[in-house]
Structure formats: structure tokens, C-alpha cells
Design an enzyme around this catalytic site. Structure first.
Site, PDB file in Angstrom:
ATOM      1  N   HIS A  62      -4.494  -1.229  -5.989  1.00  0.00           N
ATOM      2  CA  HIS A  62      -3.508  -0.772  -6.278  1.00  0.00           C
ATOM      3  C   HIS A  62      -4.815   0.649  -7.002  1.00  0.00           C
ATOM      4  O   HIS A  62      -5.803   0.418  -7.563  1.00  0.00           O
ATOM      5  CB  HIS A  62      -3.702  -1.129  -7.158  1.00  0.00           C
ATOM      6  CG  HIS A  62      -2.291  -2.339  -7.237  1.00  0.00           C
ATOM      7  ND1 HIS A  62      -1.383  -2.504  -7.886  1.00  0.00           N
ATOM      8  CD2 HIS A  62      -1.803  -2.435  -5.453  1.00  0.00           C
ATOM      9  CE1 HIS A  62      -0.700  -3.595  -7.047  1.00  0.00           C
ATOM     10  NE2 HIS A  62      -0.722  -3.636  -5.576  1.00  0.00           N
ATOM     11  N   ASP A 113       0.726  -1.117   0.120  1.00  0.00           N
ATOM     12  CA  ASP A 113       0.017   0.066  -0.208  1.00  0.00           C
ATOM     13  C   ASP A 113       0.767   1.220   0.011  1.00  0.00           C
ATOM     14  O   ASP A 113       0.369   2.082   0.677  1.00  0.00           O
ATOM     15  CB  ASP A 113      -1.088  -0.116   1.265  1.00  0.00           C
ATOM     16  CG  ASP A 113      -1.556  -1.147   1.499  1.00  0.00           C
ATOM     17  OD1 ASP A 113      -2.483  -1.573  -0.168  1.00  0.00           O
ATOM     18  OD2 ASP A 113      -2.203  -1.328   2.658  1.00  0.00           O
TER      19      ASP A 113
HETATM   20  P1  GDP Z   1      -0.505   0.809  -4.382  1.00  0.00           P
HETATM   21  O1  GDP Z   1      -1.273  -0.923  -3.533  1.00  0.00           O
HETATM   22  O2  GDP Z   1       0.593   0.635  -3.339  1.00  0.00           O
HETATM   23  O3  GDP Z   1      -1.094   0.554  -4.959  1.00  0.00           O
HETATM   24  O4  GDP Z   1      -1.307   1.351  -2.754  1.00  0.00           O
HETATM   25  P2  GDP Z   1      -2.464   1.624  -2.064  1.00  0.00           P
HETATM   26  O5  GDP Z   1      -3.953   1.766  -3.359  1.00  0.00           O
HETATM   27  O6  GDP Z   1      -3.922   0.375  -1.108  1.00  0.00           O
HETATM   28  O7  GDP Z   1      -2.795   2.294  -1.211  1.00  0.00           O
HETATM   29  C1  GDP Z   1      -1.980   3.753  -1.606  1.00  0.00           C
HETATM   30  C2  GDP Z   1      -3.236   5.072  -0.709  1.00  0.00           C
HETATM   31  O8  GDP Z   1      -2.733   6.854  -1.509  1.00  0.00           O
HETATM   32  C3  GDP Z   1      -4.047   5.158  -2.259  1.00  0.00           C
HETATM   33  O9  GDP Z   1      -5.835   5.867  -2.017  1.00  0.00           O
HETATM   34  C4  GDP Z   1      -3.828   6.210  -3.020  1.00  0.00           C
HETATM   35  O10 GDP Z   1      -5.057   6.382  -3.986  1.00  0.00           O
HETATM   36  C5  GDP Z   1      -3.149   6.686  -2.344  1.00  0.00           C
HETATM   37  N1  GDP Z   1      -1.875   8.358  -2.613  1.00  0.00           N
HETATM   38  C6  GDP Z   1      -0.231   8.224  -3.296  1.00  0.00           C
HETATM   39  N2  GDP Z   1       0.302   7.907  -3.538  1.00  0.00           N
HETATM   40  C7  GDP Z   1      -0.333   9.276  -2.255  1.00  0.00           C
HETATM   41  C8  GDP Z   1       0.396  10.628  -2.331  1.00  0.00           C
HETATM   42  O11 GDP Z   1       1.863  10.956  -2.629  1.00  0.00           O
HETATM   43  N3  GDP Z   1      -0.400  11.580  -1.222  1.00  0.00           N
HETATM   44  C9  GDP Z   1      -1.379  11.099  -1.101  1.00  0.00           C
HETATM   45  N4  GDP Z   1      -2.401  11.793   0.036  1.00  0.00           N
HETATM   46  N5  GDP Z   1      -1.795   9.371  -1.383  1.00  0.00           N
HETATM   47  C10 GDP Z   1      -1.536   9.601  -2.061  1.00  0.00           C
HETATM   48  P1  IMO Z   2      -0.874  -4.230  -1.950  1.00  0.00           P
HETATM   49  O1  IMO Z   2      -0.378  -4.729  -3.884  1.00  0.00           O
HETATM   50  C1  IMO Z   2      -1.107  -4.374   2.211  1.00  0.00           C
HETATM   51  C2  IMO Z   2      -0.435  -8.749   3.503  1.00  0.00           C
HETATM   52  C3  IMO Z   2      -2.033  -8.522   4.382  1.00  0.00           C
HETATM   53  C4  IMO Z   2      -0.995 -10.293   5.827  1.00  0.00           C
HETATM   54  C5  IMO Z   2      -0.354 -10.671   4.827  1.00  0.00           C
HETATM   55  C6  IMO Z   2      -1.028 -12.184   4.205  1.00  0.00           C
HETATM   56  O2  IMO Z   2      -2.184  -3.513  -2.037  1.00  0.00           O
HETATM   57  O3  IMO Z   2      -0.120  -2.875  -1.492  1.00  0.00           O
HETATM   58  P2  IMO Z   2      -2.625 -12.626   2.755  1.00  0.00           P
HETATM   59  O4  IMO Z   2      -3.504 -12.236   2.087  1.00  0.00           O
HETATM   60  O5  IMO Z   2      -1.300 -11.948   1.251  1.00  0.00           O
HETATM   61  O6  IMO Z   2      -1.502 -14.373   1.944  1.00  0.00           O
HETATM   62  O7  IMO Z   2      -1.962 -12.188   3.682  1.00  0.00           O
HETATM   63  O8  IMO Z   2       0.377 -10.218   3.626  1.00  0.00           O
HETATM   64  N1  IMO Z   2      -0.578  -8.081   2.276  1.00  0.00           N
HETATM   65  C7  IMO Z   2      -0.853  -6.888   1.791  1.00  0.00           C
HETATM   66  N2  IMO Z   2      -0.780  -5.689   2.266  1.00  0.00           N
HETATM   67  N3  IMO Z   2      -0.785  -4.104   0.759  1.00  0.00           N
HETATM   68  C8  IMO Z   2      -1.101  -5.777   0.174  1.00  0.00           C
HETATM   69  O9  IMO Z   2      -1.117  -5.539  -0.959  1.00  0.00           O
HETATM   70  C9  IMO Z   2      -0.979  -6.823   0.602  1.00  0.00           C
HETATM   71  N4  IMO Z   2      -0.918  -7.989   0.489  1.00  0.00           N
HETATM   72  C10 IMO Z   2      -0.625  -8.465   1.526  1.00  0.00           C
HETATM   73  O10 IMO Z   2      -2.512  -8.260   5.277  1.00  0.00           O
HETATM   74  O11 IMO Z   2      -1.046  -8.943   6.439  1.00  0.00           O
HETATM   75 MG    MG Z   3      -2.839  -1.946  -1.371  1.00  0.00          MG
END
Ligand code: GDP
Ligand code: IMO
Ligand code: MG
Length: 435
Positions: free
Chosen positions: A49, A21
């Protein structure tokens, strides 16, 4: 926009450096404009994502998309999205994502390829995920319950069912039945109507069949033809089955090694690997998190940063930036550059802490401990920096950032020993500074 790709190579990757994340989706979406093909390599619908982009039907509006299986570049016209062989794919989840895209009139014709070698996540894998978590009691991993562990277990045990098998449905169904029988013997509480599930899969076949391909061969040919490829990492370095905080990890290799095995792209081909690093740290699920903040400040960061899981909606644990975590990711992944994200979330903090090192039983550690028990006895070294107390969300260039924000960024760069090339100051595409 050209500034982005000038920093990278024709075959590049974006990966998570912390516990997921970090904001991978956002950079992938931005870079996708410049790449022909966007490929996922590992994980499945545990990933979430998020991207905020102009509504494909009404560009005045901003629309939020959350991708779990489909690469985040699919919004850009004419790009090909590849679901690589290292993935584990739940077909109903995939159909749901495709349906959402279709609702926005996004043409998918010839633009999605699913590896014939990727493994299928059946509904029984999700049930087993829940059973295994239940059995762990207070040692729960806190998985996403998307069936990742059980599906990868079947793959490693060589009884997994692969996407390519769908092309001969009757044989495919028999294989699924045999595997399911093995699992039923192992998990006494497992109740599941497999025949119903197989029937549902049969109904999806018409739509899925044209997407199934030897994606390794496709990517190889594309490289030979001079096409550009961006590999979209999932999860995060410290969730890696080998290099993460085992056993509180996922069941695949989200680190850079997994990009090669998970796509079939040769190890000498990906020249730029950009690590996505949050300006602080978050984690969902259980497991070690040395710099976790346990007081109100953690809640403040969670609210400002919108730190709730994109897949499960769970509140993310929040903490300070950990340079040991960052340095480890630079080393394990051979990172060539960093996208520091969410610097804007720290705008209101008066002082900001950075963890610079760990001491364990009197010795300074150069690396992350292998044993989770060791984390209970770590002593953390911190430095404190003055915050900038200014809005950074409108900054367009590095020079627009307040001096203290630049000092913070430069300190992180020095500590992790890798150049910070991109800086995120908000959720939108135009909130990304190229340095
Ligand atoms: P990912 O799994 O790595 O793609 O990330 P996620 O989507 O799970 O979580 C990242 C969150 O942060 C999302 O809601 C994005 O829209 C947000 N995000 C990404 N870059 C930035 C940033 O530079 N500033 C802020 N405030 N939010 C961001
Ligand atoms: P993105 O791509 C955050 C974490 C789960 C749990 C551990 C094992 O959005 O960054 P699983 O279901 O994979 O067996 O869970 O890994 N986990 C993530 N946490 N972002 C992810 O993906 C994750 N993918 C798995 O929360 O702790
Ligand atoms: Mg994510």
C-alpha cells in the site's frame, strides 16, 4: 478534510474492488486523520500500500512509504494501528517496516497492536510457496511468493503457529518444530534451517512482546467508548478465495466478510464500506482478465499509471474498466460508496472503452463466471466514450473536472449501481475530490 469523514460512519472500511492495487493505501492515509484506530484484517506482506505524504522530518518534501503489514494510517500521530487476527505475519518483514518508521522518528510506543490470534508466516512458508508454484508449471498463480498460501493452509489445517504463542517461547518453538516436520514430510525438496530462524525470532521478542494483544477485545472496548475505527482492506475482491477468479486468487477473504472475521468487529458495526475502484483495471499475476489490453495502449497506461507492483515490482497487466467486475464487487461487499482512483491516468486518451456486460454461449451473464475456463469463451460488450484530453491532476472540486470526465464518472456510477463519493486525480493527499 472534514468533508471526508462526513460521508462515512464512525466504524468504516476501505476495500479493493478489482484485483488489488486500486489505491487503498491513499484513501486510508487521508481518512486516518479522522479516525482513532486503523486496523488490517486479512492478508499479509502480499499487500503493498503506497502513500505519498509530507516527509515527517521535513514537511516541504514528499516521501513515499509502502506498507505491507502495518496499517497505512501509522504516519498520523497518536493513531493506533492494529494488525488483526485474520492476518498472516512474517516477523522479519514486520521488523523491517518498523525500522523504516523509526528512521523517520515516528513514535511507535503504544501505537501498534498485533493480534495474539494472527498466524506467523515462517521463512519455510515462502519456500513452500515457491515449490508449489514450480509444481504448477504453466498453471502458476503468479503469487507474490510471500508464503501466503502455505501459511493459510497451516491455519486451516489447524497446525498453524500463532503470534500469541511467542509469549511462551519454548512451547512456541516446539510447536513450530512439529509443524515444520509435517511439512518436511510433504515437501521433499524443502530445505530450511528452522533452528536458525527460531533464534532470529527469539532476538526480535523484546521488541515485539509489548505489541501482542487480544485485539478483538481492544476493538470492542474502543467501539463502546465511542472511538472511531477504520478497517484497511488488503488485496482485492476478485482475489478472494471464495468470490474471486479461483484458483487464481489469494488464500484469504479480502471481501467485506473478511473484515469482520479478520478483526473480531461485529457484523452490524461497520456501517460504511468504501470500495476502491481504479478508473481502468489492472492485475498482477496470472488468471482471467476479460478487458485486458494486449497492444501498445496497455503499455501507455502502465507507464502513465506507474503500474508496477508495490510488493514485487512486477509489471501490472492493464485493461479497460469492467462494469461487471465493479457491479459484482458492489454486491459481494455491500459497498456504500466508491473511491474512483487514477482518473488522471486517462487524461490523454482520445476514446475510452467500458465493458458493460458479458455473453457466454449466447446468454448474457449477470455475474462473474465461476469457472476460469468460461473466460476463454466470453464475448464482451463495450461502449466507447470520448476522452477529455485535459489535465485533471489539479482539479479540486467535481466541477473543476472536464465535462467528458464527469460524463465518464457518471456512466460508471450508473453501471456499477453505487455512488462515487471520492475521485482520485493523483498520488498526493490533496489530489482527492470529495463529491
Ligand atoms: P493499494 O495496494 O490498493 O494501496 O495500491 P498500490 O499502492 O499498490 O497502487 C496504487 C498506486 O496508485 C500507488 O502508487 C498510488 O500512489 C497510486 N495512486 C493512488 N491513487 C491515485 C490517483 O488518483 N492517481 C494516480 N495517478 N495515482 C494514484
Ligand atoms: P494489495 O493489498 C495485487 C495477487 C498476486 C497473485 C495472487 C495470489 O497491494 O492490493 P498471494 O501471494 O496472495 O498468494 O498471490 O494474488 N495479489 C495481489 N495483487 N495487490 C495485492 O495486494 C495482492 N495480493 C495478492 O499477485 O496473483
Ligand atoms: Mg498494492
Amino acid at each position: 478534510m472534514n468533508d471526508y469523514i462526513q460521508k462515512l460512519s464512525p466504524v468504516s472500511a476501505v476495500i479493493g474492488t478489482q484485483w488489488g492495487d486500486e489505491g487503498k493505501g491513499k484513501l486510508v492515509d487521508i481518512l486516518s486523520e479522522q479516525y482513532d484506530i486503523i486496523a488490517r484484517a486479512a492478508g499479509g506482506a502480499n499487500a503493498g500500500h503506497t502513500i505519498y505524504v509530507p516527509n515527517p522530518q521535513n514537511p516541504e518534501e514528499t516521501t513515499k512509504f509502502v506498507f505491507h503489514l502495518v496499517p497505512s494510517g501509522i504516519i498520523h500521530e497518536n493513531k493506533v494501528a492494529v494488525l488483526g487476527n485474520g492476518m498472516v505475519i512474517n516477523l522479519p518483514s514486520l521488523m523491517e517496516e518498523l525500522d523504516t518508521l523509526k528512521k523517520y522518528n515516528i513514535d511507535l510506543n503504544g501505537r501498534i497492536l498485533i493480534s495474539d490470534r494472527a498466524h506467523i508466516v515462517f521463512e519455510y512458508h515462502k519456500k513452500i510457496d515457491a515449490i508449489e508454484e514450480e509444481q504448477k508449471g504453466d498453471k502458476k498463480v503468479g503469487t507474490t511468493l510471500r508464503g501466503m498460501g502455505p501459511a493459510y493452509q497451516d491455519k486451516i489445517a489447524r497446525r498453524g503457529v500463532r503470534v500469541g504463542e511467542l509469549l511462551e517461547f519454548d512451547k512456541f518453538a516446539d510447536h513450530a518444530r512439529t509443524t515444520f516436520l509435517t511439512l518436511q514430510r510433504r515437501y521433499k525438496g524443502l530445505k530450511h534451517d528452522l533452528e536458525k530462524e527460531l533464534e532470529e525470532i527469539r532476538r526480535m521478542l523484546g521488541l515485539l512482546r509489548p505489541f501482542i494483544a487480544d485485539t478483538g477485545a481492544f476493538l470492542h472496548k474502543a467501539i463502546k467508548e465511542g472511538k472511531t475505527i477504520l478497517v484497511e482492506g488488503a488485496n482485492g475482491t476478485h482475489l478472494d478465495i471464495d468470490h474471486g477468479t479461483y484458483p487464481f486468487v489469494t488464500s484469504s477473504n479480502p471481501t467485506s466478510g473478511g473484515l469482520y472475521t479478520g478483526t473480531g468487529i461485529g457484523a452490524n458495526k461497520i456501517k460504511s464500506v468504501v470500495g476502491i475502484m481504479k478508473a481502468y483495471t489492472t492485475r498482477v499475476g496470472a488468471g482471467p482478465f476479460p478487458t485486458e489490453i494486449h497492444d501498445d495502449l496497455g503499455d501507455i497506461i502502465r507507464e502513465k499509471g506507474g503500474e508496477y507492483g508495490a510488493t514485487t515490482g512486477r509489471p501490472r497487466r492493464c485493461g479497460w474498466f469492467d462494469a461487471v467486475v465493479g457491479r459484482y464487487a458492489v454486491r459481494i461487499n455491500g459497498l456504500t460508496g466508491i473511491n474512483l482512483t487514477k482518473i488522471d491516468v486517462l487524461d490523454e486518451l482520445k476514446t475510452i472503452k467500458i465493458c458493460t456486460g458479458y455473453t457466454y454461449k449466447g446468454s448474457r451473464l449477470d455475474s462473474m463466471p465461476a469457472s476460469t475456463d468460461a473466460y476463454d469463451d466470453l464475448e464482451l460488450e463495450y461502449i466507447e466514450m470520448d476522452g477529455w484530453m485535459e489535465d485533471t491532476s489539479k482539479a479540486k472540486t467535481y466541477e473543476d473536472l472536464p465535462e467528458n470526465a464527469r460524463k465518464y464518472i457518471e456512466k460508471l456510477e450508473e453501471l456499477i449501481e453505487c455512488p462515487i463519493q471520492f475521485i482520485g486525480v493523483g498520488v498526493r493527499r490533496d489530489q482527492m475530490i470529495v463529491r
